[in-house]
Design an enzyme around this catalytic site. Sequence first.
Site, PDB file in Angstrom:
ATOM      1  N   THR A 176       0.835  -1.204   0.000  1.00  8.96           N
ATOM      2  CA  THR A 176       0.000   0.000   0.000  1.00  8.96           C
ATOM      3  C   THR A 176       0.871   1.255   0.000  1.00  8.96           C
ATOM      4  O   THR A 176       1.974   1.238   0.527  1.00  8.96           O
ATOM      5  CB  THR A 176      -0.883  -0.056   1.267  1.00  8.96           C
ATOM      6  OG1 THR A 176      -1.838  -1.090   1.082  1.00  8.96           O
ATOM      7  CG2 THR A 176      -1.589   1.248   1.550  1.00  8.96           C
ATOM      8  N   VAL A 205     -12.805  -5.358   2.057  1.00 11.96           N
ATOM      9  CA  VAL A 205     -12.296  -3.993   2.168  1.00 11.96           C
ATOM     10  C   VAL A 205     -11.336  -3.928   3.357  1.00 11.96           C
ATOM     11  O   VAL A 205     -11.649  -4.437   4.441  1.00 11.96           O
ATOM     12  CB  VAL A 205     -13.449  -2.975   2.380  1.00 11.96           C
ATOM     13  CG1 VAL A 205     -12.901  -1.568   2.512  1.00 11.96           C
ATOM     14  CG2 VAL A 205     -14.445  -3.039   1.224  1.00 11.96           C
ATOM     15  N   GLY A 206     -10.174  -3.322   3.149  1.00 13.30           N
ATOM     16  CA  GLY A 206      -9.187  -3.192   4.222  1.00 13.30           C
ATOM     17  C   GLY A 206      -9.299  -1.853   4.932  1.00 13.30           C
ATOM     18  O   GLY A 206     -10.316  -1.159   4.846  1.00 13.30           O
ATOM     19  N   THR A 227      -0.069   1.285   6.745  1.00 13.81           N
ATOM     20  CA  THR A 227       0.068   0.108   5.875  1.00 13.81           C
ATOM     21  C   THR A 227       0.248  -1.119   6.751  1.00 13.81           C
ATOM     22  O   THR A 227       0.923  -1.059   7.777  1.00 13.81           O
ATOM     23  CB  THR A 227       1.258   0.232   4.913  1.00 13.81           C
ATOM     24  OG1 THR A 227       1.405  -1.020   4.215  1.00 13.81           O
ATOM     25  CG2 THR A 227       2.566   0.549   5.610  1.00 13.81           C
ATOM     26  N   GLY A 230      -4.705  -5.136   7.191  1.00 12.71           N
ATOM     27  CA  GLY A 230      -5.849  -4.231   7.304  1.00 12.71           C
ATOM     28  C   GLY A 230      -6.869  -4.610   8.361  1.00 12.71           C
ATOM     29  O   GLY A 230      -7.415  -3.741   9.055  1.00 12.71           O
TER      30      GLY A 230
HETATM   31  N1  ASP Z   1      -3.580  -2.237   4.602  1.00 15.41           N
HETATM   32  C1  ASP Z   1      -3.806  -2.819   3.308  1.00 15.41           C
HETATM   33  C2  ASP Z   1      -5.055  -3.642   3.310  1.00 15.41           C
HETATM   34  O1  ASP Z   1      -5.282  -4.363   4.262  1.00 15.41           O
HETATM   35  C3  ASP Z   1      -2.699  -3.678   2.833  1.00 15.41           C
HETATM   36  C4  ASP Z   1      -1.346  -3.013   2.780  1.00 15.41           C
HETATM   37  O2  ASP Z   1      -1.038  -2.175   3.630  1.00 15.41           O
HETATM   38  O3  ASP Z   1      -0.600  -3.351   1.855  1.00 15.41           O
HETATM   39  O4  ASP Z   1      -5.795  -3.622   2.340  1.00 15.41           O
END
Ligand code: ASP
Length: 310
Positions: A176, A205-206, A227, A230
């Site tokens: 992310t 959904v994250g 990040t 999630g």
């Molecule tokens: N936080 C993001 C999600 O869970 C993933 C990521 O940080 O790469 O969608």
Amino acid sequence: MKTFSIAIHGGAGTLVKGMMTADKEVGYKSALEYALNEGYAILEKGGSAMDAVETAVRALEDSPLFNAGKGSVFTASGTHEMDASIMDGKSLKAGAVSLITGIKNPVSLARDVMEKSEHVFMAGEGAMEFAKAHQHELSDPDYFYDEFRHQQWVEIRDTESFQLDHAKKKEGKFGTVGAVACDEFGNIAAATSTGGMTNKKFGRVGDSPMIGAGTYANNETCAISCTGSGEYFIRGVVAYDVASIIEHTGRSLDDAATDVIMNRVAKLGGDGGLIAINTKGEISMPFNTEGMYRAFKKSDGEAAILIYGA
Ligand code: ASP
């Protein structure tokens, strides 16, 4: 003297020195540097923190190296579903989109939701209708195709498992992207954009598009972009948790951000990190993984582009 600063991230994870080829490292660092400078140039010209974070995140979305925009991972059905959000610390206005496909720059769609609709969060078909009505650039699936990401998906597509970007059991990487900035007027903003998780099921959904979980900005406290895993960041309401600790205890930005990532998120079982900024231009970038793609630049000349932990 007018001061301003910006920080960006390209995801956290098992980034151990020596695991990546020197070429790859140079590639990631130059993509980070490019996005950082794009955002910094806005601030240097007297632009707003909102414009700076949107511009930096667009640059990261345009790079195939990060799991956002062009580099988004594959879903269980072999498509790309992206999420993004943006928040203005001055007005506390925010915009977010989720489950969108084919949009080249999701962060700009999130900003349009904030500025051109009565709403904060739009998802799926409705968000796509809104994008078309506001002339957002749509790219065909070829634009989002990446051999490496496709291979990641092929390896697990017939299983029930889903992965955080490059995660392979112990080798995890969250790709992310995000940015936080403080402009010369002392206003702060945050933005986050993601393709989510490889092989994620329809509708997952994250935290990235969720205001308070993956993104938050308030001039009174801080601006944050997260990040990591999630599901844990949602349950920890991580971005708002940092702001809330600062508001209610008066602890410093770094102290609050580090406590949330190292103790509170870790206790829940979550992996990842965040970038944080306040109206003094102070920056904190804690992570509880081995590394996090990150960079910052301040008007006093201090700057760094980093991947690994200490
Ligand atoms: N936080 C993001 C999600 O869970 C993933 C990521 O940080 O790469 O969608």
